[in-house]
Design a protein around this motif. Sequence first.
Motif, short mmCIF file in Angstrom:
data_model
loop_
_atom_site.label_atom_id
_atom_site.label_comp_id
_atom_site.label_asym_id
_atom_site.label_seq_id
_atom_site.Cartn_x
_atom_site.Cartn_y
_atom_site.Cartn_z
N MET A 1 -0.56 -16.36 31.60
CA MET A 1 -0.14 -15.90 32.88
C MET A 1 -0.63 -16.91 33.92
O MET A 1 -1.85 -17.41 33.62
CB MET A 1 -1.62 -14.79 32.77
CG MET A 1 -2.05 -14.00 34.78
SD MET A 1 -3.25 -13.08 34.94
CE MET A 1 -2.96 -11.49 32.81
N THR A 4 -0.26 -17.60 39.87
CA THR A 4 -0.06 -17.31 40.85
C THR A 4 -0.73 -15.82 40.23
O THR A 4 -0.47 -14.53 41.87
CB THR A 4 1.17 -16.82 41.40
OG1 THR A 4 2.46 -16.68 40.59
CG2 THR A 4 1.41 -18.23 42.03
N ASP A 5 -0.34 -15.36 39.51
CA ASP A 5 -0.51 -13.68 39.31
C ASP A 5 -2.01 -13.80 38.84
O ASP A 5 -2.58 -12.71 38.09
CB ASP A 5 -0.27 -13.47 37.81
CG ASP A 5 1.56 -13.84 37.59
OD1 ASP A 5 2.00 -13.57 36.63
OD2 ASP A 5 2.31 -13.27 38.68
N PRO A 7 -5.81 -11.06 39.14
CA PRO A 7 -5.24 -9.64 39.50
C PRO A 7 -6.06 -9.93 40.85
O PRO A 7 -6.73 -10.49 41.47
CB PRO A 7 -5.95 -9.87 38.30
CG PRO A 7 -6.73 -10.22 37.70
CD PRO A 7 -6.00 -11.62 38.12
N ASP A 8 -5.16 -8.40 41.91
CA ASP A 8 -5.28 -8.55 43.29
C ASP A 8 -6.70 -8.04 43.03
O ASP A 8 -7.98 -7.54 44.40
CB ASP A 8 -4.57 -7.00 43.65
CG ASP A 8 -4.71 -6.30 43.19
OD1 ASP A 8 -5.11 -5.87 41.81
OD2 ASP A 8 -3.70 -5.40 42.87
N ASP A 364 -7.19 -9.39 32.48
CA ASP A 364 -5.61 -8.71 31.96
C ASP A 364 -6.36 -7.31 31.71
O ASP A 364 -5.70 -6.40 31.89
CB ASP A 364 -4.76 -9.08 31.09
CG ASP A 364 -5.89 -9.84 29.31
OD1 ASP A 364 -6.85 -9.88 30.18
OD2 ASP A 364 -4.92 -10.18 28.64
N GLU A 367 -7.51 -5.11 34.42
CA GLU A 367 -5.87 -4.33 35.06
C GLU A 367 -4.99 -3.43 34.53
O GLU A 367 -4.43 -2.54 35.11
CB GLU A 367 -5.76 -6.36 35.33
CG GLU A 367 -4.12 -5.83 35.66
CD GLU A 367 -2.49 -6.99 36.68
OE1 GLU A 367 -3.28 -7.43 37.57
OE2 GLU A 367 -3.25 -7.77 35.97
#
Length: 393
Positions: A1, A4-5, A7-8, A364, A367
């Motif tokens: 991952m 930039t990925d 998690p929000d 992850d 998510e």
Amino acid sequence: MPLTDMPDFAGTILQEFTSRGTTRVDTPVIQPAAPFLDMAGEDLRRRIFLTENERGESLCLRPEFTIPVCLRHIETATGTPKRYAYLGEVFRQRREGPQEFYQAGIEDLGDIATAAADARAISDSVAILTRLLPTKPLTVTLGDQSVFEAVVKALGLPAGWQKRLIQAFGNPVQIDQLLRTLATPTPVPGLAPEVSALLAKGDQEALIAHIDQTMQETGYLTNASRTPAEIARRLKEKLELSETRLDGAALLLLREFLSLELPLADASAALAGFADAAGLKLGSALSRFDERVAALANIGTDLTRITYRAAFGRPLDYYTGLVFEVAVEGKPAVLAGGGRFDRLLTLLGAETHIPAVGFSLWLDRIETERTDAAIRKVDAGFRTESPRREESQ
């Protein structure tokens, strides 16, 4: 991952950490490999990405945060108690999912009120997951390595066998293999007749002399990583282990203990009953267990939602007592896991004993559960709105 990925919901996790009085800490991605190879356990060792620097020193990509956070605490000579929080990437081979993923967590160092600290670690992990997954029912599985160690010690096994069983704690296949070996001992294979005879006589000096002579004659001595005395001691230990037989009643007791699985609310009474019926003195291990249960109850934890499994462990060698994992009910993926690691900081070089407990969150996997919940919400909304569309037509 990739970076930039992230998690929000990472910001929400950091808010939760701040509200719990933690200090955010980061550690280098490139770490010395030795602490992980020596202390993390076989399962993690197989998954580490290793490399070397120009001086030939073994390095690795950061496979987890607990050891790096503890090393940083020791290097900065920070006082305790101290609660550290982290959020960043870790790198390790996994059977499923990406090899590079985000973890977050809290390491609670130096709190001498260990029962309260244990309860806080469980409560915090569940509370954070509940905020992130408000519609998902969560389950907690709890084990205690110190109780298992107390049972093994009370059975009177030799130190070598105690060590083997403790190292296998949490691995049901390996534990079962060891118990089968204890039930039906087998001789040490491949021993020369002269060595077997000297071991049988118990003549340690003669055995060392024989090994030394053999090493001299074969030229092995110049390349040996162990001295003749060390080899002799190891052979004697192997012989003792191979000859050890646990009687049928003791084996049944150990298997009975490992089969215990029940709500945590009932676990203290079940363990006390087991110890009394078996005539085993488990001492402080049971007292600490009871104190932890009481601490969880005092902060309002629903003990019926926590399952105690006597055989449950986690695949990291540095755990010493409490171990736990949190998952969505009915699903195998672990969303949070942690435990107590009271010996780790001393092994890493701390000058004084520092009790410690902590937990990690797998971002992850969280998510994935959040995405699943969002899809279900959309589907539910579609089913609710569809009849109205038909009526308007």
